[in-house]
Design a protein around this motif. Structure first.
Motif, mmCIF file in Angstrom:
data_model
loop_
_atom_site.group_PDB
_atom_site.id
_atom_site.type_symbol
_atom_site.label_atom_id
_atom_site.label_comp_id
_atom_site.label_asym_id
_atom_site.label_seq_id
_atom_site.Cartn_x
_atom_site.Cartn_y
_atom_site.Cartn_z
ATOM 1 N N PHE A 178 67.542 23.058 -16.741
ATOM 2 C CA PHE A 178 66.593 24.171 -16.780
ATOM 3 C C PHE A 178 66.265 24.637 -15.362
ATOM 4 N N ASP A 179 66.036 23.693 -14.440
ATOM 5 C CA ASP A 179 65.759 24.053 -13.044
ATOM 6 C C ASP A 179 66.930 24.813 -12.428
ATOM 7 N N THR A 180 68.154 24.398 -12.743
ATOM 8 C CA THR A 180 69.337 25.085 -12.225
ATOM 9 C C THR A 180 69.399 26.520 -12.745
ATOM 10 N N MET A 181 69.106 26.702 -14.031
ATOM 11 C CA MET A 181 69.107 28.050 -14.591
ATOM 12 C C MET A 181 68.047 28.922 -13.930
ATOM 13 N N VAL A 182 66.853 28.385 -13.709
ATOM 14 C CA VAL A 182 65.782 29.143 -13.058
ATOM 15 C C VAL A 182 66.186 29.499 -11.634
ATOM 16 N N ARG A 183 66.765 28.545 -10.914
ATOM 17 C CA ARG A 183 67.190 28.789 -9.533
ATOM 18 C C ARG A 183 68.263 29.880 -9.474
ATOM 19 N N GLU A 184 69.226 29.847 -10.396
ATOM 20 C CA GLU A 184 70.268 30.872 -10.432
ATOM 21 C C GLU A 184 69.680 32.240 -10.749
ATOM 22 N N ALA A 185 68.689 32.283 -11.658
ATOM 23 C CA ALA A 185 68.050 33.556 -11.985
ATOM 24 C C ALA A 185 67.292 34.099 -10.770
ATOM 25 N N GLU A 186 66.614 33.219 -10.045
ATOM 26 C CA GLU A 186 65.903 33.651 -8.839
ATOM 27 C C GLU A 186 66.881 34.163 -7.789
ATOM 28 N N LEU A 187 68.020 33.475 -7.628
ATOM 29 C CA LEU A 187 69.024 33.930 -6.660
ATOM 30 C C LEU A 187 69.582 35.297 -7.045
ATOM 31 N N ALA A 188 69.846 35.506 -8.332
ATOM 32 C CA ALA A 188 70.360 36.804 -8.777
ATOM 33 C C ALA A 188 69.335 37.899 -8.501
ATOM 34 N N GLU A 189 68.061 37.583 -8.732
ATOM 35 C CA GLU A 189 67.005 38.560 -8.466
ATOM 36 C C GLU A 189 66.911 38.875 -6.975
ATOM 37 N N MET A 190 67.015 37.845 -6.138
ATOM 38 C CA MET A 190 66.961 38.060 -4.685
ATOM 39 C C MET A 190 68.172 38.864 -4.217
ATOM 40 N N GLU A 191 69.359 38.585 -4.750
ATOM 41 C CA GLU A 191 70.544 39.344 -4.368
ATOM 42 C C GLU A 191 70.405 40.810 -4.751
ATOM 43 N N LYS A 192 69.800 41.065 -5.916
ATOM 44 C CA LYS A 192 69.583 42.442 -6.348
ATOM 45 C C LYS A 192 68.627 43.149 -5.377
ATOM 46 N N LYS A 193 67.548 42.466 -4.979
ATOM 47 C CA LYS A 193 66.596 43.052 -4.024
ATOM 48 C C LYS A 193 67.273 43.317 -2.685
ATOM 49 N N TRP A 194 68.100 42.364 -2.223
ATOM 50 C CA TRP A 194 68.788 42.546 -0.944
ATOM 51 C C TRP A 194 69.758 43.723 -1.004
ATOM 52 N N ALA A 195 70.453 43.875 -2.131
ATOM 53 C CA ALA A 195 71.389 44.996 -2.275
ATOM 54 C C ALA A 195 70.635 46.323 -2.255
ATOM 55 N N GLU A 196 69.485 46.386 -2.941
ATOM 56 C CA GLU A 196 68.675 47.605 -2.930
ATOM 57 C C GLU A 196 68.180 47.915 -1.525
#
Length: 142
Positions: free
Chosen positions: A50-68
Motif C-alpha cells: 500500500f505504501d508503494t502504491m501511495v508513493r508511486e501515485a505521489e510521484l506521478a502527481e509530482m511529475e505532472k506538476k513538474w511537466a506543467e
C-alpha cells in the motif's frame, strides 16, 4: 486494533488454562504465536504494498506538476535562435594550415632493448642450508 490491558489478559489466560488444560496449554500458545506471526507478516506485506502504491501515485502527481511548470516556463521564455554548429573555429585567420607531406618527415626508429646473454646473468647467492639439530638428550628418570 485489539487492545488488551492487564486484567483482561489475566482473565483470558485463566479461561484458556481452564478450557485447554495445563498439559496442552504450551502447545496451544505456540500455535497461537505461530498464527499471530503469520498474520503480522501478511499485514506488513500489505502495508508495504500500500505504501508503494501511495508513493508511486505521489510521484506521478509530482511529475505532472513538474511537466506543467516546465511547459509554463517554456511558454514564458521561448528558446532563442540556435547558434550555428560548430561554435569553435580552429582557424580564425582564415589561412589554411600547413600540410606536412609524409616524405618530408624523417623516419623515426626505435631500437629494441639490449639483452644480456645468459652467461652474463648473475644468479643470486643461495642461502646457507639450515644446520641439522643435535638430538635432544633425554632427562634422567628420577
Amino acid at each position: 486494533m485489539l487492545d488488551f490491558n492487564a486484567p483482561e489478559f489475566l482473565i483470558v489466560g485463566i479461561v484458556a488454562l481452564l478450557v485447554i488444560g495445563p498439559k496442552d496449554l504450551p502447545k496451544a500458545m505456540r500455535l497461537v504465536g505461530h498464527w499471530v506471526g503469520k498474520a503480522r507478516r501478511v499485514a506488513g506485506q500489505f502495508r508495504s504494498g500500500f505504501d508503494t502504491m501511495v508513493r508511486e501515485a505521489e510521484l506521478a502527481e509530482m511529475e505532472k506538476k513538474w511537466a506543467e511548470e516546465n511547459a509554463r516556463i517554456m511558454r514564458e521564455h521561448p528558446p532563442e535562435k540556435m547558434l550555428p554548429s560548430p561554435v569553435y573555429d580552429p582557424n580564425p585567420e582564415g589561412t589554411a594550415p600547413a600540410v606536412v607531406e609524409p616524405e618530408d618527415v624523417p623516419p623515426t626508429t626505435v631500437e629494441p632493448p639490449v639483452l644480456k646473454p645468459e652467461s652474463e646473468h648473475v644468479a643470486p647467492e643461495a642461502a646457507d642450508p639450515p644446520k641439522p639439530r643435535a638430538p635432544r638428550k633425554k632427562k634422567a628418570d628420577s
